[in-house]
Design an enzyme around this catalytic site. Structure first.
Site, PDB file in Angstrom:
ATOM      1  N   SER A   1     -21.957 -25.120  -2.668  1.00  0.00           N
ATOM      2  CA  SER A   1     -21.819 -26.534  -2.365  1.00  0.00           C
ATOM      3  C   SER A   1     -22.420 -27.268  -3.554  1.00  0.00           C
ATOM      4  O   SER A   1     -23.597 -27.063  -3.884  1.00  0.00           O
ATOM      5  CB  SER A   1     -22.555 -26.879  -1.069  1.00  0.00           C
ATOM      6  OG  SER A   1     -22.239 -28.195  -0.684  1.00  0.00           O
ATOM      7  N   GLU A   2     -21.623 -28.111  -4.232  1.00  0.00           N
ATOM      8  CA  GLU A   2     -22.029 -28.582  -5.556  1.00  0.00           C
ATOM      9  C   GLU A   2     -23.202 -29.564  -5.527  1.00  0.00           C
ATOM     10  O   GLU A   2     -23.725 -29.927  -6.572  1.00  0.00           O
ATOM     11  CB  GLU A   2     -20.830 -29.169  -6.315  1.00  0.00           C
ATOM     12  CG  GLU A   2     -20.229 -30.445  -5.759  1.00  0.00           C
ATOM     13  CD  GLU A   2     -19.046 -30.176  -4.840  1.00  0.00           C
ATOM     14  OE1 GLU A   2     -18.990 -29.075  -4.248  1.00  0.00           O
ATOM     15  OE2 GLU A   2     -18.190 -31.074  -4.711  1.00  0.00           O
ATOM     16  N   ASN A   3     -23.618 -30.007  -4.327  1.00  0.00           N
ATOM     17  CA  ASN A   3     -24.831 -30.821  -4.268  1.00  0.00           C
ATOM     18  C   ASN A   3     -26.092 -29.970  -4.408  1.00  0.00           C
ATOM     19  O   ASN A   3     -27.189 -30.523  -4.384  1.00  0.00           O
ATOM     20  CB  ASN A   3     -24.865 -31.654  -2.982  1.00  0.00           C
ATOM     21  CG  ASN A   3     -24.667 -30.830  -1.740  1.00  0.00           C
ATOM     22  OD1 ASN A   3     -23.828 -29.922  -1.699  1.00  0.00           O
ATOM     23  ND2 ASN A   3     -25.431 -31.119  -0.715  1.00  0.00           N
TER      24      ASN A   3
END
Lengths: 234, 207
Positions: free
Chosen positions: B45-47
């Site tokens: 999840s790129e966060n």
């Protein structure tokens, strides 16, 4: 040197002025410096340029600074959840510079590391490349992006010690470390200030050298999209 | 019968190999996680998270634990957390093996448009431009045609691009098409769909 302050207003005292450039941590409403944002609303400084991945939602987070029209320009990757943002943007009251999310994070990190520019393949051949230097390395095109050097960083962490060493929690870390690094002065709000020596030095996420002022406070920590599964499905 | 959303997701899951680190976009791509079976796949999840788990049980939601779509999620025994600069470092650095994304338009050269329609409300590209520029393989999952019945696979994209020459594979309700340096090829047809059906529904040149 004293880094611990008693309130957000006290921690920001002498740091705020009109037309300044602020870098803010957070992703959506997760890990945002809610108390410092409230204090900036209270202080009333105007014409702010703010680098932040998002701009809060209507009435919460950075959205509060939109309601008071204190923001002149945003550098963001996604601003979808905010009707007042769109109104001000479409009417020309608010400037917006879209940055790809990774480019925004790296611009902050680079600024904090004394790197004024870097080449990336993100955005090559898109509107993001317009007006930017293109350079070819090993047969592939890259565009030049600038490091961000902010006047002030506002971030949120989970725990701090009194020397400013920070520990974040889960995905609330997000933009907070790079945002903290790129400001001349960084103010951090945390859920708990713990005694010096009680944080394992090997588990510090952001060393206190980047953090100049700290406050402890209660956070609302609003959830933007509450998604759950039922226990029966498990 | 053309594939439905779940069948498209199931077909996309076949592209993922044991041991891969993968980023799934919002919408149909999210469903891909339901079809990885016994394969050891780690979702990014790129966060700022590797090893994304399912939605929490009611009452277990944690405001400090969300995915890139801002939904509450859970962690797994393999999970690690990191900041956004590190997250996009692994994306830009090619460490993420594949991304599965939705699209508005794809061109026969692999150009992708999925972030903005001029004249409509622009929300931003988020991490999409970084992902398509950086990950090993870009797999697009989308309907073959738009709601007006027009081809979404075009000679040239008409919308502003997310990336140029970035798409490797297109999975639609009609079949699977591969993009390489020679152009667009039909790899597979959905059951009951012929290559001629796909050609008829596609504006782009198919080699």
């Amino acid at each position: 040197m004293k880094k611990v302050y008693s309130s957000a207003a006290e921690a920001l005292d002498g740091l705020l002025r009109d037309d300044m450039f602020i870098a803010a941590g957070g992703f959506g409403l997760c890990g945002i410096p809610e108390l410092l944002i409230d204090a900036i609303v209270e202080a009333g400084v105007k014409n702010l340029t703010i680098a932040s991945n998002n701009c809060g939602v209507d009435g919460f987070g950075l959205g509060k600074l939109l309601d008071t029209k204190q923001i002149k320009k945003m550098l963001s990757s996604y601003v979808g959840e905010n009707a007042e943002f769109m109104r001000q943007y479409l009417s020309g009251e608010l400037e917006l510079e879209f940055n790809p999310q990774g480019t925004l994070a790296e611009r902050m990190r680079a600024g904090g590391c004394g790197i004024p520019g870097f080449y990336t393949k993100t955005g090559v051949g898109t509107v993001i490349a317009d007006g930017k230097e293109v350079r070819t390395f090993d047969g592939e095109d890259y565009i030049l992006e600038r490091g961000i050097f902010a006047d002030l960083s506002i971030v949120k962490a989970w725990k701090a010690d009194d020397t400013g060493n920070l520990v974040f929690r889960k995905t609330a870390r997000n933009f907070n470390p790079p945002a903290a690094m790129c400001g001349k002065v960084c103010v951090a709000e945390v859920e708990e200030i713990v005694p010096r020596g009680s944080l394992d030095p090997d588990h510090i996420h952001l060393p206190g050298i980047y953090v100049h002022r700290i406050i402890q406070g209660e956070h609302e920590k609003r959830i933007e999209q509450r998604t759950v599964r039922s226990r029966e499905d498990a | 019968m053309p594939w439905d959303r779940n069948q498209m997701a199931e077909r996309a899951a076949q592209e993922l190999e044991d041991g891969m680190y993968v980023n799934l976009g919002i919408g149909i791509p999210t469903l891909v996680a339901n079809y990885v079976g016994d394969k050891d796949i780690t979702l990014q999840s790129e966060n700022g998270m590797l090893g994304m788990g399912p939605f929490p049980f009611e009452g277990d939601e944690d405001p400090d634990l969300i995915n890139a779509g801002k939904q509450t999620i859970t962690e797994l025994s393999r999970t690690s957390y990191f900041d956004s600069a590190t997250s996009f470092g692994m994306i830009r650095g090619g460490k993420i093996a594949a991304a599965v994304l939705g699209a508005m338009e794809v061109s026969e050269k692999g150009d992708l448009a999925n972030w903005m329609i001029p004249g409509k409300l622009v929300k931003g590209m988020g991490g999409a431009m970084d992902l398509v520029a950086g990950v090993g393989r870009v797999i697009v999952v989308m309907d073959h045609t738009n709601k007006h019945g027009e081809s979404k696979i075009l000679k040239e994209c008409t919308l502003p691009l997310t990336g140029k020459g970035v798409v490797d594979l297109i999975i639609t309700n009609l079949g699977v098409l591969e993009v390489d340096h020679k152009g667009l090829h039909i790899v597979e047809c959905a059951p009951g769909v012929t290559k001629d059906d796909i050609r008829a529904a596609t504006e782009a040149n198919i080699v």
